[in-house]
Design a protein around this motif. Structure first.
Motif, PDB file in Angstrom:
ATOM      1  N   MET A 174       0.844  -1.202   0.000  1.00 29.00           N
ATOM      2  CA  MET A 174       0.000   0.000   0.000  1.00 29.00           C
ATOM      3  C   MET A 174       0.875   1.247   0.000  1.00 29.00           C
ATOM      4  O   MET A 174       0.559   2.227  -0.674  1.00 29.00           O
ATOM      5  CB  MET A 174      -0.949   0.008   1.207  1.00 29.00           C
ATOM      6  N   CYS A 175       1.977   1.205   0.730  1.00 29.66           N
ATOM      7  CA  CYS A 175       2.923   2.323   0.732  1.00 29.66           C
ATOM      8  C   CYS A 175       3.499   2.502  -0.669  1.00 29.66           C
ATOM      9  O   CYS A 175       3.596   3.623  -1.175  1.00 29.66           O
ATOM     10  CB  CYS A 175       4.065   2.065   1.707  1.00 29.66           C
ATOM     11  N   LYS A 176       3.868   1.394  -1.302  1.00 32.61           N
ATOM     12  CA  LYS A 176       4.437   1.421  -2.650  1.00 32.61           C
ATOM     13  C   LYS A 176       3.493   2.132  -3.611  1.00 32.61           C
ATOM     14  O   LYS A 176       3.898   3.035  -4.341  1.00 32.61           O
ATOM     15  CB  LYS A 176       4.709  -0.002  -3.129  1.00 32.61           C
ATOM     16  N   GLU A 177       2.230   1.746  -3.578  1.00 31.85           N
ATOM     17  CA  GLU A 177       1.240   2.358  -4.469  1.00 31.85           C
ATOM     18  C   GLU A 177       1.110   3.860  -4.197  1.00 31.85           C
ATOM     19  O   GLU A 177       1.086   4.666  -5.118  1.00 31.85           O
ATOM     20  CB  GLU A 177      -0.115   1.676  -4.285  1.00 31.85           C
ATOM     21  N   ARG A 178       1.055   4.229  -2.943  1.00 35.52           N
ATOM     22  CA  ARG A 178       0.890   5.637  -2.547  1.00 35.52           C
ATOM     23  C   ARG A 178       2.106   6.477  -2.967  1.00 35.52           C
ATOM     24  O   ARG A 178       1.962   7.566  -3.517  1.00 35.52           O
ATOM     25  CB  ARG A 178       0.682   5.713  -1.035  1.00 35.52           C
ATOM     26  N   ILE A 179       3.304   5.953  -2.735  1.00 35.66           N
ATOM     27  CA  ILE A 179       4.549   6.660  -3.058  1.00 35.66           C
ATOM     28  C   ILE A 179       4.686   6.845  -4.572  1.00 35.66           C
ATOM     29  O   ILE A 179       4.982   7.939  -5.054  1.00 35.66           O
ATOM     30  CB  ILE A 179       5.765   5.913  -2.480  1.00 35.66           C
ATOM     31  N   GLU A 180       4.465   5.768  -5.312  1.00 36.29           N
ATOM     32  CA  GLU A 180       4.597   5.845  -6.772  1.00 36.29           C
ATOM     33  C   GLU A 180       3.553   6.779  -7.380  1.00 36.29           C
ATOM     34  O   GLU A 180       3.867   7.562  -8.275  1.00 36.29           O
ATOM     35  CB  GLU A 180       4.501   4.448  -7.386  1.00 36.29           C
ATOM     36  N   LYS A 181       2.342   6.724  -6.880  1.00 31.88           N
ATOM     37  CA  LYS A 181       1.277   7.598  -7.395  1.00 31.88           C
ATOM     38  C   LYS A 181       1.592   9.066  -7.106  1.00 31.88           C
ATOM     39  O   LYS A 181       1.400   9.935  -7.956  1.00 31.88           O
ATOM     40  CB  LYS A 181      -0.068   7.219  -6.774  1.00 31.88           C
ATOM     41  N   ALA A 182       2.104   9.345  -5.904  1.00 25.53           N
ATOM     42  CA  ALA A 182       2.427  10.728  -5.529  1.00 25.53           C
ATOM     43  C   ALA A 182       3.550  11.287  -6.391  1.00 25.53           C
ATOM     44  O   ALA A 182       3.522  12.461  -6.770  1.00 25.53           O
ATOM     45  CB  ALA A 182       2.817  10.800  -4.053  1.00 25.53           C
ATOM     46  N   SER A 183       4.533  10.470  -6.714  1.00 29.75           N
ATOM     47  CA  SER A 183       5.657  10.973  -7.509  1.00 29.75           C
ATOM     48  C   SER A 183       5.317  11.058  -8.992  1.00 29.75           C
ATOM     49  O   SER A 183       5.729  12.004  -9.662  1.00 29.75           O
ATOM     50  CB  SER A 183       6.905  10.121  -7.286  1.00 29.75           C
ATOM     51  N   ILE A 184       4.554  10.116  -9.510  1.00 30.54           N
ATOM     52  CA  ILE A 184       4.248  10.112 -10.941  1.00 30.54           C
ATOM     53  C   ILE A 184       3.295  11.244 -11.320  1.00 30.54           C
ATOM     54  O   ILE A 184       3.268  11.676 -12.468  1.00 30.54           O
ATOM     55  CB  ILE A 184       3.701   8.735 -11.398  1.00 30.54           C
ATOM     56  N   LYS A 185       2.561  11.764 -10.353  1.00 27.46           N
ATOM     57  CA  LYS A 185       1.642  12.863 -10.672  1.00 27.46           C
ATOM     58  C   LYS A 185       2.371  14.188 -10.904  1.00 27.46           C
ATOM     59  O   LYS A 185       1.789  15.145 -11.392  1.00 27.46           O
ATOM     60  CB  LYS A 185       0.568  13.013  -9.603  1.00 27.46           C
ATOM     61  N   THR A 186       3.659  14.225 -10.599  1.00 27.63           N
ATOM     62  CA  THR A 186       4.457  15.425 -10.837  1.00 27.63           C
ATOM     63  C   THR A 186       4.723  15.559 -12.330  1.00 27.63           C
ATOM     64  O   THR A 186       5.154  14.603 -12.974  1.00 27.63           O
ATOM     65  CB  THR A 186       5.790  15.347 -10.085  1.00 27.63           C
ATOM     66  N   LYS A 187       4.481  16.741 -12.854  1.00 24.75           N
ATOM     67  CA  LYS A 187       4.695  16.994 -14.276  1.00 24.75           C
ATOM     68  C   LYS A 187       6.141  16.663 -14.654  1.00 24.75           C
ATOM     69  O   LYS A 187       7.079  17.092 -13.984  1.00 24.75           O
ATOM     70  CB  LYS A 187       4.405  18.454 -14.596  1.00 24.75           C
ATOM     71  N   GLY A 188       6.309  15.887 -15.712  1.00 23.51           N
ATOM     72  CA  GLY A 188       7.634  15.546 -16.216  1.00 23.51           C
ATOM     73  C   GLY A 188       8.182  14.228 -15.717  1.00 23.51           C
ATOM     74  O   GLY A 188       9.154  13.718 -16.263  1.00 23.51           O
TER      75      GLY A 188
END
Length: 119
Positions: A35-49
């Motif tokens: 669950m942490c993995k999903e949250r961390i990856e989603k938070a970073s991938i939403k950053t433009k670029g």
């Protein structure tokens, strides 16, 4: 013959320029589970670029591929902190940390011990 050389040279320069935009980096992000993995990856991938974001549960390493001309690593870190995960030497606010699910409280030794058996 000059045209062929010019076209090939243009193509080579174009490819080198296109590849130079992509940068790679790694960050250390605290977490304990899928669950942490999903949250961390989603938070970073939403950053433009940001083009790719992969977090390893065991090593806590977040590998990023991003467009250096568009992405701001400070913004990536802030997005991860906002969802409750510590990044490198930056600590998420207590409010953000307390918003994660109880099984994701990576600062709690009992939770860390519970997840040791998951590996």
């Amino acid at each position: 013959m000059k045209k062929i050389v010019s076209v090939l040279l243009f193509f080579a320069v174009s490819m080198a320029f296109a590849q130079s935009k992509n940068a790679r980096t790694s960050l250390v992000v605290d977490g304990v589970c899928g669950m942490c993995k999903e949250r961390i990856e989603k938070a970073s991938i939403k950053t433009k670029g940001v083009k790719s974001s992969i977090w390893n549960v065991e090593t806590h390493e977040l590998k990023l591929i991003y467009n250096a001309k568009k992405a701001d690593l400070g913004e990536v870190k802030q997005n991860i902190l906002a969802v409750g995960h510590d990044v490198n030497d930056l600590k998420a606010s207590d409010e953000a940390y307390n918003s994660v699910h109880a099984c994701c409280r990576y600062r709690d030794e009992a939770v860390k011990d519970d997840h040791k058996n998951d590996k």
